[in-house]
Write a protein that holds these residues in place. Structure first.
Motif, PDB file in Angstrom:
ATOM      1  N   LEU A  70      -4.068  12.310   4.811  1.00  0.00           N
ATOM      2  CA  LEU A  70      -3.381  11.031   4.980  1.00  0.00           C
ATOM      3  C   LEU A  70      -4.387   9.989   5.474  1.00  0.00           C
ATOM      4  N   VAL A  71      -4.515   8.905   4.727  1.00  0.00           N
ATOM      5  CA  VAL A  71      -5.481   7.865   5.060  1.00  0.00           C
ATOM      6  C   VAL A  71      -4.742   6.538   5.194  1.00  0.00           C
ATOM      7  N   ARG A  72      -5.045   5.824   6.269  1.00  0.00           N
ATOM      8  CA  ARG A  72      -4.501   4.481   6.488  1.00  0.00           C
ATOM      9  C   ARG A  72      -5.683   3.515   6.510  1.00  0.00           C
ATOM     10  N   PHE A  73      -5.529   2.393   5.814  1.00  0.00           N
ATOM     11  CA  PHE A  73      -6.565   1.364   5.821  1.00  0.00           C
ATOM     12  C   PHE A  73      -5.913   0.018   5.527  1.00  0.00           C
ATOM     13  N   ILE A  74      -6.680  -1.034   5.685  1.00  0.00           N
ATOM     14  CA  ILE A  74      -6.173  -2.380   5.469  1.00  0.00           C
ATOM     15  C   ILE A  74      -6.970  -3.028   4.341  1.00  0.00           C
ATOM     16  N   VAL A  75      -6.247  -3.628   3.389  1.00  0.00           N
ATOM     17  CA  VAL A  75      -6.855  -4.359   2.285  1.00  0.00           C
ATOM     18  C   VAL A  75      -6.727  -5.846   2.599  1.00  0.00           C
ATOM     19  N   THR A  76      -7.825  -6.578   2.442  1.00  0.00           N
ATOM     20  CA  THR A  76      -7.828  -8.008   2.747  1.00  0.00           C
ATOM     21  C   THR A  76      -8.406  -8.809   1.593  1.00  0.00           C
ATOM     22  N   ASP A  77      -7.955 -10.052   1.493  1.00  0.00           N
ATOM     23  CA  ASP A  77      -8.575 -10.994   0.560  1.00  0.00           C
ATOM     24  C   ASP A  77      -9.194 -12.143   1.343  1.00  0.00           C
ATOM     25  N   THR A  78      -9.527 -11.894   2.577  1.00  0.00           N
ATOM     26  CA  THR A  78     -10.119 -12.789   3.580  1.00  0.00           C
ATOM     27  C   THR A  78      -9.112 -13.782   4.166  1.00  0.00           C
ATOM     28  N   ALA A  79      -7.959 -13.942   3.528  1.00  0.00           N
ATOM     29  CA  ALA A  79      -6.939 -14.842   4.071  1.00  0.00           C
ATOM     30  C   ALA A  79      -5.781 -14.051   4.663  1.00  0.00           C
ATOM     31  N   ASN A  80      -5.367 -12.985   4.008  1.00  0.00           N
ATOM     32  CA  ASN A  80      -4.255 -12.142   4.456  1.00  0.00           C
ATOM     33  C   ASN A  80      -4.633 -10.677   4.314  1.00  0.00           C
ATOM     34  N   THR A  81      -3.863  -9.820   4.983  1.00  0.00           N
ATOM     35  CA  THR A  81      -4.122  -8.380   4.922  1.00  0.00           C
ATOM     36  C   THR A  81      -2.846  -7.626   4.583  1.00  0.00           C
ATOM     37  N   VAL A  82      -3.025  -6.424   4.047  1.00  0.00           N
ATOM     38  CA  VAL A  82      -1.915  -5.523   3.752  1.00  0.00           C
ATOM     39  C   VAL A  82      -2.303  -4.129   4.227  1.00  0.00           C
ATOM     40  N   PRO A  83      -1.485  -3.513   5.094  1.00  0.00           N
ATOM     41  CA  PRO A  83      -1.764  -2.132   5.490  1.00  0.00           C
ATOM     42  C   PRO A  83      -1.402  -1.188   4.342  1.00  0.00           C
ATOM     43  N   VAL A  84      -2.247  -0.197   4.112  1.00  0.00           N
ATOM     44  CA  VAL A  84      -2.055   0.746   3.012  1.00  0.00           C
ATOM     45  C   VAL A  84      -2.064   2.164   3.570  1.00  0.00           C
ATOM     46  N   VAL A  85      -1.153   2.989   3.048  1.00  0.00           N
ATOM     47  CA  VAL A  85      -1.116   4.411   3.381  1.00  0.00           C
ATOM     48  C   VAL A  85      -1.298   5.174   2.079  1.00  0.00           C
ATOM     49  N   TYR A  86      -2.202   6.148   2.096  1.00  0.00           N
ATOM     50  CA  TYR A  86      -2.467   6.952   0.902  1.00  0.00           C
ATOM     51  C   TYR A  86      -2.586   8.411   1.298  1.00  0.00           C
ATOM     52  N   LYS A  87      -1.910   9.262   0.561  1.00  0.00           N
ATOM     53  CA  LYS A  87      -2.009  10.694   0.811  1.00  0.00           C
ATOM     54  C   LYS A  87      -2.724  11.328  -0.377  1.00  0.00           C
ATOM     55  N   GLY A  88      -3.936  11.779  -0.114  1.00  0.00           N
ATOM     56  CA  GLY A  88      -4.733  12.369  -1.176  1.00  0.00           C
ATOM     57  C   GLY A  88      -6.205  12.232  -0.872  1.00  0.00           C
ATOM     58  N   ILE A  89      -6.995  12.594  -1.842  1.00  0.00           N
ATOM     59  CA  ILE A  89      -8.444  12.519  -1.694  1.00  0.00           C
ATOM     60  C   ILE A  89      -8.916  11.192  -2.262  1.00  0.00           C
TER      61      ILE A  89
END
Length: 147
Positions: A70-89
């Motif tokens: 289980l991996v959690r990370f944040i994707v940004t476009d320098t103005a806003n962010t979105v938290p992402v959860v991914y289960k896998g490699i």
């Protein structure tokens, strides 16, 4: 039945079959369509709530948290962010500060639940939609700073 009426019935039946086939093909195409949205688009509620779509941008530095697969990370476009959860490699090229495109659905909690994560394959490549979204967000951020 007259030959003229038989011809009319055959033509009408053929057109009906073609219409049904076209409707089925268009329906299948619409269900398999996957759109791209930037974190700014998601913040503006432009992304669909119950549909699969792609979100892209840069992986924010210091945001990657791993718990087994289980991996959690944040994707940004320098103005806003979105938290992402991914289960896998994750792909080998997945890194903080690098470009990423994730496919999945946005949860009611505002977290993007990814079913697939794609990392850019070299230093010079970024999907055109992601590059455009980053450029637009950077322009908007600069405009806000000058005001």
């Amino acid at each position: 039945m007259k030959p003229r009426n038989k011809r009319f019935v055959l033509i009408a039946a053929g057109l009906a079959v073609l219409g049904v086939a076209a409707a089925l093909i268009l329906s299948a195409f619409q269900q398999n369509l996957v759109f791209f949205f930037s974190p700014s688009d998601i913040a503006e509620h432009k992304a669909p709530a119950e549909r699969t779509f792609r979100v892209g941008g840069m992986v924010e530095s210091g945001s990657v948290k791993r718990d087994g697969v289980l991996v959690r990370f944040i994707v940004t476009d320098t103005a806003n962010t979105v938290p992402v959860v991914y289960k896998g490699i994750l792909p080998d090229l997945f890194r903080e500060g690098k470009g990423v495109v994730a496919q999945g659905k946005l949860g009611t909690d505002g977290v993007f639940h990814a079913s697939e994560v794609l990392a850019k394959h070299d230093e010079n490549y970024m999907p055109p939609d992601a590059a455009h979204a980053l450029e637009q967000a950077e322009k908007a951020r600069k405009t806000l700073k000058t005001q």
